[in-house]
Design a protein around this motif. Structure first.
Motif, mmCIF file in Angstrom:
data_model
loop_
_atom_site.group_PDB
_atom_site.id
_atom_site.type_symbol
_atom_site.label_atom_id
_atom_site.label_comp_id
_atom_site.label_asym_id
_atom_site.label_seq_id
_atom_site.Cartn_x
_atom_site.Cartn_y
_atom_site.Cartn_z
ATOM 1 N N UNK A 22 0.841 -1.201 0.000
ATOM 2 C CA UNK A 22 0.000 0.000 0.000
ATOM 3 C C UNK A 22 0.872 1.246 0.000
ATOM 4 N N UNK A 23 0.547 2.176 -0.907
ATOM 5 C CA UNK A 23 1.224 3.468 -0.986
ATOM 6 C C UNK A 23 0.161 4.541 -1.194
ATOM 7 N N UNK A 24 0.559 5.783 -1.079
ATOM 8 C CA UNK A 24 -0.396 6.884 -1.194
ATOM 9 C C UNK A 24 0.103 7.979 -2.114
ATOM 10 N N UNK A 25 -0.826 8.828 -2.497
ATOM 11 C CA UNK A 25 -0.499 10.049 -3.223
ATOM 12 C C UNK A 25 -1.531 11.091 -2.816
ATOM 13 N N UNK A 26 -1.094 12.338 -2.656
ATOM 14 C CA UNK A 26 -2.038 13.381 -2.258
ATOM 15 C C UNK A 26 -1.531 14.757 -2.648
ATOM 16 N N UNK A 27 -2.467 15.696 -2.636
ATOM 17 C CA UNK A 27 -2.154 17.113 -2.793
ATOM 18 C C UNK A 27 -2.452 17.783 -1.455
ATOM 19 N N UNK A 28 -1.575 18.651 -1.022
ATOM 20 C CA UNK A 28 -1.762 19.300 0.284
ATOM 21 C C UNK A 28 -3.059 20.102 0.359
ATOM 22 N N UNK A 29 -3.552 20.547 -0.779
ATOM 23 C CA UNK A 29 -4.773 21.346 -0.792
ATOM 24 C C UNK A 29 -6.039 20.490 -0.765
ATOM 25 N N UNK A 30 -5.882 19.172 -0.912
ATOM 26 C CA UNK A 30 -7.041 18.270 -0.940
ATOM 27 C C UNK A 30 -7.469 17.896 0.469
ATOM 28 N N UNK A 31 -8.661 17.313 0.585
ATOM 29 C CA UNK A 31 -9.160 16.861 1.875
ATOM 30 C C UNK A 31 -8.769 15.412 2.165
ATOM 31 N N UNK A 32 -8.430 14.676 1.100
ATOM 32 C CA UNK A 32 -8.062 13.271 1.299
ATOM 33 C C UNK A 32 -6.981 12.863 0.308
ATOM 34 N N UNK A 33 -6.311 11.783 0.644
ATOM 35 C CA UNK A 33 -5.292 11.222 -0.240
ATOM 36 C C UNK A 33 -5.841 9.944 -0.859
ATOM 37 N N UNK A 34 -5.208 9.524 -1.939
ATOM 38 C CA UNK A 34 -5.550 8.266 -2.596
ATOM 39 C C UNK A 34 -4.590 7.196 -2.091
ATOM 40 N N UNK A 35 -5.142 6.088 -1.638
ATOM 41 C CA UNK A 35 -4.339 4.933 -1.258
ATOM 42 C C UNK A 35 -4.507 3.874 -2.344
ATOM 43 N N UNK A 36 -3.414 3.312 -2.781
ATOM 44 C CA UNK A 36 -3.462 2.224 -3.760
ATOM 45 C C UNK A 36 -2.785 1.007 -3.161
ATOM 46 N N UNK A 37 -3.419 -0.137 -3.322
ATOM 47 C CA UNK A 37 -2.860 -1.390 -2.849
ATOM 48 C C UNK A 37 -2.695 -2.352 -4.012
ATOM 49 N N UNK A 38 -1.549 -2.995 -4.067
ATOM 50 C CA UNK A 38 -1.229 -3.908 -5.157
ATOM 51 C C UNK A 38 -0.869 -5.270 -4.573
ATOM 52 N N UNK A 193 -4.771 9.587 -8.495
ATOM 53 C CA UNK A 193 -4.932 10.951 -8.008
ATOM 54 C C UNK A 193 -5.225 11.908 -9.163
ATOM 55 N N UNK A 194 -4.693 11.604 -10.329
ATOM 56 C CA UNK A 194 -4.857 12.498 -11.480
ATOM 57 C C UNK A 194 -6.214 12.368 -12.152
ATOM 58 N N UNK A 195 -6.992 11.353 -11.777
ATOM 59 C CA UNK A 195 -8.311 11.159 -12.410
ATOM 60 C C UNK A 195 -9.300 12.218 -11.995
#
Length: 195
Positions: A22-38, A193-195
């Motif tokens: 599991x890893x994440x990606x986020x923007x500081x201005x967002x309310x939540x981050x995206x977690x992806x699990x592979x 995150x880019x979607x």
């Protein structure tokens, strides 16, 4: 460092051994981050994915990771591999809780040494920092290990010995210090995150 030893044995030498990274990606201005699990097999075949969200600065990352694992509905995963425990601007993952709730061994990795984050947590949470600092202290100290590639990695483990954890990380690391399942999970999180 290992709080609980689960009965599930991790045999890193077996071709069919699988990890859920599991890893994440986020923007500081967002309310939540995206977690992806592979889900990745030892032969580096990806055979599963799950996605989730964690609140920026919140306290829901542990539950999100457990939910992602459960959403897979699989009984062939041997270990959960986490790209860090302090994610989404100090949303702290409780690795011991993830291990208890899933029944899986958990390995959390980081790539750089640091003197800790207590000062940064106090700065970012001027009110209520005590609870965040306590959460941070509960995740325990990292231990420096050397991979077969010669690169150092800092790990925390639950339900698996350090020796078995390093063996598993070696099995999934082709070059450098980033295990392939984590590398792919990072790419998936960034793309989502880019979607």
């Amino acid at each position: 460092m290992t709080a609980i030893i689960n009965h599930r044995r991790v045999h890193s030498e077996k071709k069919g051994v699988r990890v859920f990274a599991v890893a994440e990606s986020f923007r500081k201005t967002a309310k939540s981050s995206v977690l992806a699990g592979v889900v990745m097999r030892r032969d580096l075949v990806v055979d599963g994915m799950a996605f989730g969200r964690a609140t920026i600065g919140g306290d829901d990352a542990t539950g999100a990771i457990v939910s992602m694992y459960r959403s897979l509905g699989r009984d062939d995963v041997n270990c959960i591999l986490l790209d860090g425990l302090v994610i989404s601007m100090y949303n702290i993952v409780d690795g011991c809780q993830v291990s208890q709730d899933t029944g899986m061994p958990v390995i959390a990795i980081t790539f750089e040494d640091s003197k800790g984050l207590e000062g940064a947590i106090r700065h970012h949470f001027p009110q209520g920092w005590e609870e965040k600092v306590e959460q941070y202290r509960r995740i325990g100290e990292r231990e420096r290990v050397a991979l077969k590639t010669g690169k150092p990695l800092y790990i925390r483990c639950w339900g698996i010995t350090q020796k078995r954890a390093v063996s598993l990380l070696d099995a999934f690391t082709l070059q450098g210090a980033v295990p392939e399942p984590v590398r792919v999970a990072k790419l998936a999180a960034k793309s989502a995150l880019m979607l």
